[in-house]
Write a protein that holds these residues in place. Structure first.
Motif, PDB file in Angstrom:
ATOM      1  N   ALA A  52      11.157  -1.954  19.833  1.00 51.27           N
ATOM      2  CA  ALA A  52      12.622  -1.994  19.863  1.00 51.27           C
ATOM      3  C   ALA A  52      13.201  -2.780  18.690  1.00 51.27           C
ATOM      4  N   ALA A  53      12.409  -3.697  18.139  1.00 55.01           N
ATOM      5  CA  ALA A  53      12.854  -4.504  16.996  1.00 55.01           C
ATOM      6  C   ALA A  53      12.388  -3.929  15.661  1.00 55.01           C
ATOM      7  N   GLY A  54      11.589  -2.845  15.701  1.00 57.12           N
ATOM      8  CA  GLY A  54      11.140  -2.214  14.470  1.00 57.12           C
ATOM      9  C   GLY A  54       9.675  -2.432  14.128  1.00 57.12           C
ATOM     10  N   GLN A  55       8.919  -3.139  14.972  1.00 56.38           N
ATOM     11  CA  GLN A  55       7.497  -3.354  14.690  1.00 56.38           C
ATOM     12  C   GLN A  55       6.755  -2.035  14.872  1.00 56.38           C
ATOM     13  N   THR A  56       5.963  -1.666  13.851  1.00 59.01           N
ATOM     14  CA  THR A  56       5.187  -0.423  13.906  1.00 59.01           C
ATOM     15  C   THR A  56       3.682  -0.670  13.854  1.00 59.01           C
ATOM     16  N   VAL A  57       3.269  -1.826  13.349  1.00 57.88           N
ATOM     17  CA  VAL A  57       1.855  -2.220  13.368  1.00 57.88           C
ATOM     18  C   VAL A  57       1.783  -3.481  14.215  1.00 57.88           C
ATOM     19  N   PHE A  58       0.957  -3.448  15.253  1.00 55.57           N
ATOM     20  CA  PHE A  58       0.960  -4.513  16.246  1.00 55.57           C
ATOM     21  C   PHE A  58      -0.085  -5.586  15.969  1.00 55.57           C
ATOM     22  N   HIS A  59       0.035  -6.129  14.755  1.00 49.55           N
ATOM     23  CA  HIS A  59      -0.662  -7.322  14.282  1.00 49.55           C
ATOM     24  C   HIS A  59       0.432  -8.088  13.551  1.00 49.55           C
ATOM     25  N   ILE A  60       0.720  -9.314  13.971  1.00 50.63           N
ATOM     26  CA  ILE A  60       1.838 -10.045  13.372  1.00 50.63           C
ATOM     27  C   ILE A  60       1.737 -10.024  11.841  1.00 50.63           C
ATOM     28  N   HIS A  61       2.867  -9.824  11.196  1.00 52.45           N
ATOM     29  CA  HIS A  61       2.910  -9.819   9.738  1.00 52.45           C
ATOM     30  C   HIS A  61       4.324 -10.102   9.261  1.00 52.45           C
ATOM     31  N   PHE A  62       4.390 -10.636   8.060  1.00 55.41           N
ATOM     32  CA  PHE A  62       5.670 -10.859   7.400  1.00 55.41           C
ATOM     33  C   PHE A  62       5.804  -9.883   6.248  1.00 55.41           C
ATOM     34  N   HIS A  63       7.012  -9.340   6.099  1.00 54.54           N
ATOM     35  CA  HIS A  63       7.373  -8.493   4.964  1.00 54.54           C
ATOM     36  C   HIS A  63       8.071  -9.368   3.933  1.00 54.54           C
ATOM     37  N   ILE A  64       7.663  -9.242   2.687  1.00 57.79           N
ATOM     38  CA  ILE A  64       8.353  -9.867   1.560  1.00 57.79           C
ATOM     39  C   ILE A  64       8.958  -8.706   0.788  1.00 57.79           C
ATOM     40  N   ILE A  65      10.286  -8.601   0.818  1.00 59.30           N
ATOM     41  CA  ILE A  65      10.961  -7.439   0.245  1.00 59.30           C
ATOM     42  C   ILE A  65      11.930  -7.881  -0.843  1.00 59.30           C
ATOM     43  N   PRO A  66      11.579  -7.649  -2.105  1.00 62.36           N
ATOM     44  CA  PRO A  66      12.508  -7.962  -3.185  1.00 62.36           C
ATOM     45  C   PRO A  66      13.756  -7.080  -3.093  1.00 62.36           C
ATOM     46  N   CYS A  67      14.902  -7.667  -3.371  1.00 64.88           N
ATOM     47  CA  CYS A  67      16.170  -6.937  -3.352  1.00 64.88           C
ATOM     48  C   CYS A  67      16.780  -7.000  -4.749  1.00 64.88           C
ATOM     49  N   TYR A  68      17.266  -5.849  -5.188  1.00 63.59           N
ATOM     50  CA  TYR A  68      17.809  -5.727  -6.539  1.00 63.59           C
ATOM     51  C   TYR A  68      19.268  -5.310  -6.454  1.00 63.59           C
ATOM     52  N   GLU A  69      20.121  -6.020  -7.183  1.00 65.66           N
ATOM     53  CA  GLU A  69      21.550  -5.741  -7.207  1.00 65.66           C
ATOM     54  C   GLU A  69      21.793  -4.257  -7.491  1.00 65.66           C
ATOM     55  N   GLY A  70      22.575  -3.605  -6.634  1.00 64.46           N
ATOM     56  CA  GLY A  70      22.935  -2.205  -6.841  1.00 64.46           C
ATOM     57  C   GLY A  70      21.889  -1.195  -6.391  1.00 64.46           C
ATOM     58  N   ALA A  71      20.725  -1.638  -5.935  1.00 64.69           N
ATOM     59  CA  ALA A  71      19.656  -0.727  -5.494  1.00 64.69           C
ATOM     60  C   ALA A  71      19.535  -0.784  -3.978  1.00 64.69           C
ATOM     61  N   LYS A  72      19.572   0.380  -3.337  1.00 66.26           N
ATOM     62  CA  LYS A  72      19.415   0.452  -1.889  1.00 66.26           C
ATOM     63  C   LYS A  72      17.936   0.374  -1.533  1.00 66.26           C
ATOM     64  N   LEU A  73      17.647  -0.266  -0.413  1.00 64.81           N
ATOM     65  CA  LEU A  73      16.271  -0.301   0.074  1.00 64.81           C
ATOM     66  C   LEU A  73      15.898   1.064   0.646  1.00 64.81           C
TER      67      LEU A  73
END
Length: 144
Positions: free
Chosen positions: A92-113
């Motif tokens: 329900a929160a978006g977890q798709t792999v059921f092993h705890i993990h952190f996402h590091i997601i760079p964000c760039y001005e003007g670029a959509k994820l």
């Protein structure tokens, strides 16, 4: 309940390849195969834990320290305008792999994820991104 057949458990056992960027005796970090942006990296513990609520507090502390260390490398390698550090718990929160993990997601001005877990990245590009992050991490002070 922890499922030992999840993809990250298989990566930890060496059954599935990954574009690794950092590893110590407690954590492993690698490029997300379906990145939301260039430099999207994952950090997982080497302990079995489904999510934030299942992991031992000491192992969680080690995991967040590894996440910070890798995020510094990603920041240096990609010079993003901002950075998301995300952790999901249950479908329900978006977890798709059921092993705890952190996402590091760079964000760039003007670029959509890009969408989470949607499109596979080119393996050659992932290899290049992993090399950039590994080199950046190697130039950082050691993690304590």
């Amino acid at each position: 309940m922890y499922d030992q057949s999840n993809v990250f458990a298989k990566i930890l056992r060496g059954e599935i390849p990954a574009f690794k960027v950092y590893e110590d005796d407690r954590a492993l970090s690698f490029m997300d195969a379906m990145p939301q942006s260039d430099g999207h990296t994952l950090v997982i513990p080497k302990v079995e834990a489904r999510n934030f609520f299942d992991i031992d507090p000491a192992a969680l502390a080690d995991l967040i320290k590894a996440t910070q260390h890798v995020a510094r490398g990603v920041q240096q390698a990609f010079d993003p305008d901002g950075m998301r550090i995300i952790q999901f718990n249950e479908p329900a929160a978006g977890q798709t792999v059921f092993h705890i993990h952190f996402h590091i997601i760079p964000c760039y001005e003007g670029a959509k994820l890009r969408g989470h877990g949607r499109d596979w990245a080119d393996k050659e590009v992932l290899a290049q991104h992993a090399e950039k992050v590994r080199a950046a991490i190697a130039s950082l002070p050691p993690r304590h």
